[in-house]
Design an enzyme around this catalytic site. Sequence first.
Site, short mmCIF file in Angstrom:
data_model
loop_
_atom_site.label_atom_id
_atom_site.label_comp_id
_atom_site.label_asym_id
_atom_site.label_seq_id
_atom_site.Cartn_x
_atom_site.Cartn_y
_atom_site.Cartn_z
N LYS A 1 10.83 -13.31 -105.20
CA LYS A 1 11.09 -13.67 -103.72
C LYS A 1 11.69 -12.42 -103.12
O LYS A 1 12.65 -12.05 -103.52
CB LYS A 1 12.24 -14.63 -103.97
CG LYS A 1 12.26 -15.74 -102.70
CD LYS A 1 12.59 -14.93 -101.32
CE LYS A 1 13.87 -14.60 -100.85
NZ LYS A 1 14.07 -13.91 -99.58
N GLU B 1 22.21 -5.85 -109.77
CA GLU B 1 22.37 -4.71 -109.49
C GLU B 1 23.04 -4.93 -107.73
O GLU B 1 22.19 -5.24 -106.77
CB GLU B 1 21.17 -3.73 -109.12
CG GLU B 1 21.50 -2.63 -108.27
CD GLU B 1 20.73 -1.52 -109.05
OE1 GLU B 1 20.37 -1.34 -110.26
OE2 GLU B 1 20.54 -0.34 -108.09
N CYS C 1 22.04 1.57 -102.23
CA CYS C 1 23.45 1.00 -103.27
C CYS C 1 24.06 2.18 -103.65
O CYS C 1 25.33 1.94 -103.84
CB CYS C 1 22.80 -0.02 -104.34
SG CYS C 1 21.49 0.83 -105.14
N GLU D 1 31.20 -2.28 -98.69
CA GLU D 1 30.02 -1.68 -98.54
C GLU D 1 29.48 -1.89 -97.24
O GLU D 1 29.28 -3.16 -96.46
CB GLU D 1 28.96 -2.38 -99.53
CG GLU D 1 27.63 -1.52 -99.50
CD GLU D 1 26.64 -1.90 -100.70
OE1 GLU D 1 26.28 -3.30 -100.59
OE2 GLU D 1 26.13 -1.13 -101.22
P1 NDP Z 1 21.63 -10.20 -99.54
O1 NDP Z 1 22.55 -9.83 -100.63
O2 NDP Z 1 22.05 -11.53 -98.87
O3 NDP Z 1 20.04 -10.40 -99.66
C1 NDP Z 1 19.06 -9.82 -100.58
C2 NDP Z 1 18.32 -10.73 -101.27
O4 NDP Z 1 18.79 -11.88 -101.67
C3 NDP Z 1 17.17 -10.88 -99.98
O5 NDP Z 1 16.02 -11.05 -100.89
C4 NDP Z 1 17.78 -12.30 -99.89
O6 NDP Z 1 16.66 -13.06 -99.25
C5 NDP Z 1 18.13 -13.17 -101.15
N1 NDP Z 1 19.26 -14.01 -100.92
C6 NDP Z 1 20.27 -14.12 -99.87
N2 NDP Z 1 20.83 -15.38 -100.02
C7 NDP Z 1 20.43 -16.08 -101.10
C8 NDP Z 1 20.52 -17.16 -102.04
N3 NDP Z 1 21.73 -17.90 -101.44
N4 NDP Z 1 19.96 -17.46 -102.92
C9 NDP Z 1 18.94 -16.61 -103.28
N5 NDP Z 1 18.70 -15.41 -102.76
C10 NDP Z 1 19.29 -15.04 -101.67
O7 NDP Z 1 21.81 -8.88 -98.67
P2 NDP Z 1 21.70 -8.82 -96.94
O8 NDP Z 1 20.15 -8.61 -96.68
O9 NDP Z 1 22.32 -10.01 -96.22
O10 NDP Z 1 22.46 -7.70 -96.63
C11 NDP Z 1 23.78 -7.72 -96.54
C12 NDP Z 1 24.58 -6.64 -97.29
O11 NDP Z 1 24.33 -6.72 -99.02
C13 NDP Z 1 24.27 -5.16 -97.05
O12 NDP Z 1 25.04 -4.96 -95.87
C14 NDP Z 1 24.48 -4.44 -98.23
O13 NDP Z 1 25.81 -4.16 -98.08
C15 NDP Z 1 24.36 -5.33 -99.40
N6 NDP Z 1 22.77 -4.92 -99.76
C16 NDP Z 1 22.83 -4.38 -100.95
C17 NDP Z 1 21.48 -3.82 -101.47
C18 NDP Z 1 21.68 -3.09 -102.89
O14 NDP Z 1 20.43 -2.44 -103.04
N7 NDP Z 1 22.60 -3.14 -103.60
C19 NDP Z 1 20.40 -4.36 -101.03
C20 NDP Z 1 20.45 -5.13 -99.69
C21 NDP Z 1 21.74 -5.33 -99.37
P3 NDP Z 1 16.69 -12.86 -97.71
O15 NDP Z 1 16.55 -11.43 -96.92
O16 NDP Z 1 15.38 -13.49 -97.28
O17 NDP Z 1 17.71 -13.81 -96.98
#
Ligand code: NDP
Length: 503
Positions: free
Chosen positions: A184, A259, A293, A394
Site C-alpha cells: 500500500k 521504521e 527519517c 519530527e
Molecule cells: P504517515 O505515517 O501517516 O503515512 C505513512 C504511510 O502510512 C502512508 O502510506 C500512509 O498512507 C499510511 N497510513 C496513514 N494512516 C494509516 C493507517 N491508519 N493505517 C495504515 N496506513 C496508514 O505519515 P504522513 O504522510 O501523514 O506524514 C506525517 C509525518 O510522518 C511527517 O511529517 C513525518 O514526520 C513522518 N514521516 C516519516 C517518514 C519516515 O521515513 N520515517 C516517512 C513519511 C512521514 P497515505 O499517505 O495514503 O495516507
Amino acid sequence: MKTTVKSLEGSRQNIIIDGRFVKPNSGQYIPSYDPTTGESWYELAEADSSDVDAAVGAARAAFRNPAWRRMTQTDRGKLMRRLADLVLEHADELALIETRDNGKLIKEMRAQMRAMPDSYIYFAGMADKLQGETIPVNKLDMMNFNLREPIGVVGMITPWNSPLMLLTGTLAPCLAIGNTVVIKPSEHATASTLALAELIAEAGFPAGVVNVVTGTGRSAGEALTRHRDISKIVFTGSTDTGRRIAGNAAANLVPCQMELGGKSPHVIFSDVDIDHAVNGVVAGVFAAAGQTCVAGSRCFVEASVYDRFIEALVARTNRIKVGHPMADDTDIGPLALAAQVSKVESYVSSGVKEGARIAAGGKRPPAEDLARGWYFEPTVMIEAQNDMGFMRDELFGPVVGVMPFVSEEEMITLANDTRYGLASGIWTQNIDRAMRFANRIDAGTVWINTYRSAAYMSANGGFKESGYGRRGGFEVMREFSRLKNVVIDYSGTMQDPFVIRLR
Ligand code: NDP
C-alpha cells in the site's frame, strides 16, 4: 513499462491484483498532486477493504502456488537479477515519475534509481544463502536442526519521501526468501510503485507474488493492517501512525517491522575542520528538503567553536538554491505535501515564540516562480533548547536547531534527551571520544565524521519510538523468514513412553 510520466498525465490508475490492473470496488479515485504547482496530475484508485481482501487472497494463493513455492532459491535469485536489469533499463523514467509525484530533485532520484538495481542483485545473491543449522542435543541417534522458510504474505505500507528506495529495502529480501507481498504505497506518491510492479511481472515473477492496493491510509492502509491473513506488516512513516498500525496488527498477533520518525543528534567537536562538519550537517538535514527519517535536525556544537560554526553554517545555508526539482542547479526542491509546509512553518514560528532565533531561512521563498509550489527555505534556528517544540518533534522539513555544549557528559545527556533513537552523528578527530559516543548514544545508527551514508549491506533501524526491526544486510533475511525446528530419531526404535529410565 507502460507507466510513464506521459501515460500518467491526466490518467486514472487502477490497483494490481494477481497480475492484473483492476478497478477498485468502490469505483472511487483520488487525485495525486504535483508539489511544484499544487495541481492534480493523475488519479489513483481508492481501494477499500474488499479490494485489500482480494489482494491478500491473491498473495496467499501465490504463496501456495508451486510455481512460486517450489521454485528453487537459485531460480528466485535469477528472477531478481532480471528485475535488477529491468529497473536499470527504466531507472530514468522511474526517477521522472518520483520527482513529479513527490518533488524530490531529479538528479537525486536518478542517482537513487540507477543505484537501486544493486540492492536487488545483493539480495538475489542471498536467495540461496539463507541456511539453517544443526543443534547438538544430549541424546544419541538424534538429528536436531533448524530450517529457515518464508513467512507468508507480507503487507507493506510505504511513505512518500523515497517510495521505491524504501520499498526495495524490504521487498528485495522478502522476494529472495520466497514470500509474497501486498503493497500500500502512500496516496501522495503512488505511481512509481505501480510502475515497479509492472517490471516485476515483466521479469517473470508469477502473478499474485506482488500486489498493489492504492488509496488512503484510512481506507486501504487500515484494512491491510487489520487483515487476519497477513503474516507480517512492514511500515515506514510517522510514530503516531506506526503506533496505530502496531495496535491493529497486535489484535491478530501479527508481528510488525517499524521504521518510524527521528530527531537525530549531530554533534560537532572543536577539533575538526569546521567546513567539513558544516558540509556534513547540511547534507544531514537539508538533503531531500529534510524529508528523511534520519535527518540530523538537532545540532550540538562545542561551545569554544559555536560562533565560528554558526557563521559558517549560516553562510553555507544562504548559498543553497531552492528551486524547481527538474533544474540541474537546484539544491532543495519543494516539500511533498502542502500540509508539510504548514507544519514546518508553524513549528518555526512557535520556536521563535519559545525563544529560538532564525539565523537563516525561516519562511517560504519569496521568488514568484515558486509561489504556487510547496517550498520552504533551508532554516537554521539558533539559541535552541531541547524542550522547544521544533527540537522535540519530527518536522520532516529543512530545519536544524543548533545549541552549544561544554562537556562531553552534557553533550551525551542532550543528545539522548529525545523520545526517538534512529540515527546520530559525531565529528571529532579523537577516536576515544568517538567510541565513547558510539557506546552511549541511544540510536540505531552512528555516523562518525560523516552523515547519511547509508548502505543496504548494513542493518539499520531504530531504538525507542523510532521503531523496531532491522533492514539491510543479512539481518533482514532473518526478519522475513521463520525458523522451524526439526527432530529426527534414527535409532529405529521408539521406547514405551511410560517407562521412565533414570541415568
Ligand atoms: P504517515 O505515517 O501517516 O503515512 C505513512 C504511510 O502510512 C502512508 O502510506 C500512509 O498512507 C499510511 N497510513 C496513514 N494512516 C494509516 C493507517 N491508519 N493505517 C495504515 N496506513 C496508514 O505519515 P504522513 O504522510 O501523514 O506524514 C506525517 C509525518 O510522518 C511527517 O511529517 C513525518 O514526520 C513522518 N514521516 C516519516 C517518514 C519516515 O521515513 N520515517 C516517512 C513519511 C512521514 P497515505 O499517505 O495514503 O495516507
